[in-house]
Write an enzyme that holds these catalytic residues in place. Structure first.
Site: not given
Length: 713
Positions: A29, A75, A119
């Protein structure tokens, strides 16, 4: 079924579980791999974009689509971590070579966050497609099952440049953290080429190519001589400065303009720099600032500080370096995952691992290409052979009952069941002996391939295939040939993606501030009943004496270089500089004493407020709620610290009265139950401030000192 009980210490289970968790965070990670310079979330996001066909020259796709697909397939750790990684990879002020081409609001250098993923849009950057993902179809890296074993994902991306140096890395794992600065792509590629030619190079030799970090924000690295040690060990501190220029202003004034900032100032650091610069004026460290404005835009950083006429510009710039984050340090810890475990590497070892990785992926790439060319060669030879005896093949096809019969004849020479026009044709058919792949290609061949030009093109393709086979074989069998191939690829990438260096590397002397001596003047400090303090000159006080005395809780005559001291009921003495208080007109608003000192009016009560010069050479008396009394020399309260312990008493006690002792006066102590006692200065000995003192009045149970003071002031 019989069950077996396993007895184990709880501490051992916890220790093993925590170690497993820590290693999972470290390797899977938080830390980048030395080979591709990517963390797992970055690698999976880029691969998912590649799988979705979001190419650099194609249309943008919604970030939410990318994030959702990555989370669902590769993931499963939440959408915020994936989107944050996507945003950072698209920010050109954080990455030397952005790996994602973002469309929309992806945040700003001043700390503005990116818009929500619904967006914004994104697609792969050209460098990512060409240098990170280009050869995934050539079996250059291993693929492993995803978290639920429904998909395959690459264990590493076949990155052709040392991305870990070019784009750097930041990450916090369990018990360790990585912080790798960004570097110039052209310099890093040059170093990689140089290392391939000289694998025994030292760090000093490597730094002939990589001069030092190259941050997207530019700036200046000021400790050039320390970089060799940092790059040898992989650890150290890089000193950074922003770039400052001066411009002429109106009427002889000067503008100090910050055009580049230290990399560590990205984000909220710019806002803090502006407030810290304004605080220089408020705290009287300088009086040269007339205006501050942030004129930064998409074109670059531009913070303008207008100085007053006659200001010492060089000294002011040094003040910015010393008192703000315009000069900062970048902590280097080049920790990364190497051979499956975390390791801190220097510059040369990182390059060595990347070069070895290049040899490995190129070996696998050209092995795959060679096998494909050999397959092509086999088919091309069959088609050429077929063109030379096309009439016979047509006769076989016309005489066969099905494809299987025709194929068996072409491969094995079995003519049973096939009708031939001539006996010689049947005899010739038995000698063809094509391979299975050649036979399938012949049977799938279209008639237009029999055109003369097509046959010539087929022979030309065959010649090209033979050249490729020879070339690939040479690359695989000759390490020198492979090295030349890798270097040629690196030079192409450098030519297309290299950019001029942004950060200057130099040895710069430490900034020195020349403090201007303050002209000592008489001043009057007025403190109103709300705890607001302000200074006025003596002439202003004399003109407004009556109003000043009536409206002020305390009027203190002092010098502007003096300090004020506040004794509180908690036993502390807080000091503040008179220079920290605003000096102006009589009706100007003052500054709360709490803002310029450690005194907290909400938690403690001020018993005495005066100037240091008032108490020096005098004796102070302290009287507590439990009847303890002592006198202390005023000189003991001279200190450079803002807060000191003025006295000592028991936990259930507190100060009731503090004042300057008048040797000719008598102190009167009054208790809650209306008992009184009078003491003269000679009645108790001089003590140190750390002493508890003497019993000033004996108290009955439930009684305590309520107030104390001089009978004569």
């Amino acid at each position: 079924m019989p069950q077996e009980l396993i007895h184990s210490e709880y501490s051992e289970i916890m220790q093993k579980s925590y170690i497993d968790y820590a290693m999972s965070v470290i390797v899977q990670r938080a830390l980048p791999d030395v080979r591709d310079g990517l963390k797992p979330v970055q690698r999976r996001t880029l691969y998912d974009m590649y799988e979705l066909g979001i190419r650099w020259n194609g249309p943008y796709r919604k970030s939410a689509r990318i994030v959702g697909d990555t989370m669902g397939k590769y993931h499963p750790h939440g959408d915020s971590s994936i989107y944050d990684a996507l945003v950072v990879m698209a920010q050109d002020f954080k990455k030397e070579l952005p790996l994602v081409d973002g469309h929309g609001n992806f945040g700003s250098i001043e700390g503005d966050g990116a818009a929500a993923m619904r967006y914004t849009e994104a697609r792969l950057a050209k460098i990512t497609q060409e240098a990170f993902l280009a050869d995934l179809d050539k079996d250059v890296v291993d693929f492993v099952p995803n978290f639920d074993e429904t998909e395959k994902e690459p264990s590493i991306l076949p990155v052709r440049i040392p991305n870990i140096l070019i784009n750097g890395a930041e990450g916090i794992a369990v018990g360790m953290a990585t912080s790798i600065p960004t570097h110039n792509p052209g310099e890093v590629i040059d170093l990689m080429i140089a290392y391939m030619k000289n694998p025994d190079m030292s760090t000093k030799q490597a730094m002939q190519y990589v001069k030092g970090p190259d941050f997207p924000t530019g700036g200046i690295v000021t400790n050039k001589d320390e970089l060799e040690e940092i790059y040898s060990t992989g650890q150290g501190k890089i000193k950074l400065r922003g770039r400052v220029i001066t411009e002429p202003g109106r009427a002889g004034h000067t503008k100090v303009v910050v055009t580049e900032i230290p990399y560590t100032m990205i984000g909220s650091g710019i806002g803090k720099f502006l407030s810290d610069t304004a605080a220089l004026q408020e705290n009287h460290l300088t009086n040269d600032i007339s205006d501050i404005s942030n004129q930064s835009s998409k074109e670059g950083i531009r913070i303008v500080i207008d100085l007053k006429k006659g200001a010492d510009v060089d000294n002011f710039i040094n003040l910015l370096y010393k008192k703000t984050k315009l000069e900062d340090t970048f902590g280097v810890n080049m920790l990364c995952v190497c051979d499956g475990r975390p390791e801190t590497l220097g510059l040369v070892p990182i390059i060595r691992h990347n070069v070895e990785f290049q040899y490995e992926i190129n070996r696998r790439k050209y092995t795959t290409l060679l096998n494909k060319e050999r397959e092509k060669k086999e088919i091309q030879e069959g088609l050429i052979k077929a063109c030379d005896c096309i009439d016979l093949i047509i006769e076989i096809l016309r005489g066969s009952k099905d494809r299987k019969m025709a194929c068996d004849c072409l491969v094995n020479g079995n003519t049973e069941g096939i009708k031939f026009r001539k006996k010689t044709s049947e005899k010739a058919a038995k000698t063809l002996l094509f391979t299975q792949k050649q036979a399938d290609a012949i049977l799938d061949m279209r008639l237009y391939r029999l055109i003369g030009l097509e046959i010539d093109a087929l022979r030309a393709d065959y010649d090209e295939t033979m050249k490729n086979i020879a070339n690939y074989t040479d690359i695989l069998e000759n390490r020198e040939s492979m090295k030349k191939t890798i270097i040629a690829d690196l030079r192409k990438l450098k030519k297309e993606f290299a950019a001029p260096r942004k950060t200057t590397i130099d040895n710069v002397a430490e900034a020195v501030i020349v403090e201007k001596p303050v002209e000592e003047t008489d001043q009057v400090v007025l403190i109103d009943r709300f705890g607001y303090a302000r200074g006025v000159d003596t002439a202003t006080y004399e003109r407004n004496k009556e109003a000043a005395d009536s409206e002020s809780r305390r009027v203190i005559f002092c010098k502007n270089t003096d300090k004020l001291i506040i004794f509180t009921d908690t036993g502390n003495a807080d000091t503040l500089k008179v220079l920290d208080l605003p000096l102006g007109k009589f009706r100007d608003k003052g500054e709360p004493v709490d803002n310029v000192s450690n005194f907290d009016g909400s938690k403690e009560r001020a018993l005495f407020l005066g100037s240091i010069s008032e108490i020096v050479g005098k004796e102070m008396y302290f009287i507590t709620k439990r009847g303890m009394i002592k006198k202390v020399a005023g000189d003991e309260f001279l200190s450079s610290r803002k807060t000191i312990a003025a006295t000592k008493f028991k936990d259930d006690d507190e100060l009731v009265a503090v004042g300057i002792l008048d040797p000719d006066s008598t102190i009167e102590i009054k208790t809650e139950k209306r008992h009184k006692k009078k003491l003269s200065a000679a009645d108790f000995p001089l003590k140190h401030k750390t002493a508890i003192g003497n019993i000033g009045i004996s108290l009955k149970k439930g009684d305590f000192v309520k107030e104390a003071g001089f009978v004569k002031l």
